[in-house]
Design an enzyme around this catalytic site. Sequence first.
Site, PDB file in Angstrom:
ATOM      1  N   GLU A 356       6.018  -2.752  -7.984  1.00 34.39           N
ATOM      2  CA  GLU A 356       7.458  -2.576  -8.181  1.00 34.39           C
ATOM      3  C   GLU A 356       7.742  -2.233  -9.743  1.00 34.39           C
ATOM      4  O   GLU A 356       8.605  -1.688 -10.083  1.00 34.39           O
ATOM      5  CB  GLU A 356       8.459  -3.500  -7.542  1.00 34.39           C
ATOM      6  CG  GLU A 356       9.888  -2.926  -7.608  1.00 34.39           C
ATOM      7  CD  GLU A 356      10.387  -3.820  -6.622  1.00 34.39           C
ATOM      8  OE1 GLU A 356      10.897  -3.318  -5.446  1.00 34.39           O
ATOM      9  OE2 GLU A 356      10.780  -5.114  -7.061  1.00 34.39           O
ATOM     10  N   HIS A 387     -14.702 -10.464   6.017  1.00 37.61           N
ATOM     11  CA  HIS A 387     -14.908 -10.206   7.320  1.00 37.61           C
ATOM     12  C   HIS A 387     -14.003  -8.955   7.707  1.00 37.61           C
ATOM     13  O   HIS A 387     -14.027  -8.559   8.780  1.00 37.61           O
ATOM     14  CB  HIS A 387     -14.647 -11.265   8.509  1.00 37.61           C
ATOM     15  CG  HIS A 387     -15.791 -12.359   8.232  1.00 37.61           C
ATOM     16  ND1 HIS A 387     -17.172 -12.362   8.919  1.00 37.61           N
ATOM     17  CD2 HIS A 387     -15.538 -13.563   7.949  1.00 37.61           C
ATOM     18  CE1 HIS A 387     -17.464 -13.286   8.849  1.00 37.61           C
ATOM     19  NE2 HIS A 387     -16.724 -14.318   7.961  1.00 37.61           N
ATOM     20  N   LYS A 511      17.411   4.109   0.657  1.00 36.44           N
ATOM     21  CA  LYS A 511      18.479   3.420   1.099  1.00 36.44           C
ATOM     22  C   LYS A 511      19.809   4.035   1.287  1.00 36.44           C
ATOM     23  O   LYS A 511      20.349   4.070   2.428  1.00 36.44           O
ATOM     24  CB  LYS A 511      19.222   2.014   0.349  1.00 36.44           C
ATOM     25  CG  LYS A 511      17.896   1.045   0.001  1.00 36.44           C
ATOM     26  CD  LYS A 511      18.637   0.221  -0.945  1.00 36.44           C
ATOM     27  CE  LYS A 511      17.724  -0.987  -1.556  1.00 36.44           C
ATOM     28  NZ  LYS A 511      18.051  -1.721  -2.613  1.00 36.44           N
TER      29      LYS A 511
END
Length: 548
Positions: A356, A387, A511
């Site tokens: 960010e 793994h 937004k």
Amino acid sequence: MVPEQNDLTESSVWLQLENLAREEGSLHLSDFFVQELGRCAHFCLESDGLLVDLSKQRVSSHARDLLVSLADERGLDRWSEALFAGAEVNCTENRSAKHWLLRDPSDQAAEIHGQLEIMDSIVSRVLEGQWRGVLGDAITDVVNVGVGGSELGPLMAAFALHSTPLAEGEVRPSLHFASSMDGSQISQVLQELNPRTTLVLVSSKSFTTVDTLHNANTARSWMARALGLEMDNEAMLRCHFIGISAQPDKMTAWGIPSTNQLQFWDWVGGRYSLWSAIGLPIALTVGMHGFRELLAGAHDMDLHFRQRPWHENIPVMLALVDVWNINFLDIRARAVLPYDGRLKYLPAYLEQLEMESNGKSVSRNGDPVDYHTCPVIWGEVGPNAQHAFFQLLHQGTQPVACEFLMTARRYTESAHSGAAVELEGQHALSNANCLAQSRLLAFGEQALDSTLALPAYKRYRGNQPSTTLVLDELSPRTLGSLLAMYEHKVFAQAVIWGINPFDQWGVEMGKVIATDMLAVLADPDGAHEVDDSSLSLARHIACKQATQ
């Protein structure tokens, strides 16, 4: 005033680095260790409680010296002075970035110390059982409602420090976090809690964040119904809700009384806010003494960053090695691999802090950059990662820089005395795996010191660069230092790249569009100026909802 910068890719040092990368780019990591005797000693850096080993990076002493020259040429010293002088280093929002002031013990931070005293009172009352619910019960559970920096930092640090001993007579509450806007997290958390003994923290810098306010409204409704009270009941809000924001008027309008409001300032970016009152969940985990130790550790690193020369400066050297990997070796991904389960949430925290901040393609001057900036950051606790995706690291086609984190001391507390031997053995096993993986990534099958010929599918080419960070132990102070180290590393990189690490305009437009999409979802057959794909998806959702 902030310093001016010239075009990065036209600088003489940059051009020298490009030439050197062409000369050294074909070298294997094993070659660096052969050519530079005592390499580790020259590429290890130390600060209080922290050792950083850069020797397994594909960077020569010559490249390191040129990178230090690049930092000088880009004016990193002047930018550092501007940051700590409170200059408007956030150029697109005309703001300073004074998160460092949140951990400054000097008198210049008097207003900050005032908020810390309010935090101290709240924390003491909760941990000592004096904060009571509206029906007189002591608080046993705390729910943090926030998103982004209001969750990632507190969640990461509280989880990492959960085993920190508290003072005598203090009992830590169980902590819960809810951030998802779909309601799934808050629903799952609340159904397991007793409203009589639950305290809700509503954390939002603006106190307008949609995700947070919807979750907070849900928590308030749940509390009121369960206790048989009205949602605006003053006693319920006073006993069960605390607000943390830079907007006190909005907290008051929502219903949080002024006595339950903790404040911070608009110059505190969300991803830098855990040092402020946003860190209340951390303080409720480690106590205020522990929280102040966290701040002290960060301040230690602030001083290190400001005072050490670049070649001895941990944040700066980490930044410069990243620049070398990204811009000259074309390695554009970094895996964060903590080999201590308490650092489980560190990769997610760094994803926000780094991507960010430095995920930018426009310079401070407003021009598109013609070079790569922030890499993709990802990671997992080391043994789980082995793994999951270590196959790609060892035998895949993508170059990835790795960052290993480990602790030298563990399980020394008396609380572990009943199984100390077994737990110390597990700690040694984890550290052995960490060292083994860094060796194998660096040197490939040469690390086995074997003359056996392996088939192609069993070969390990190595030459994947990595950094190893070793904490003496994981404590509030060392964690504070570690996190501040990453903050200053991000800032140093941004200075090199000529970008603003303190804004995040890339998250804003979504937004706005989301508000428009609510209307589309409510009436997908209406007249909407929206692309065919999004409209088709909205109609598909509406169709499925109509048949449920």
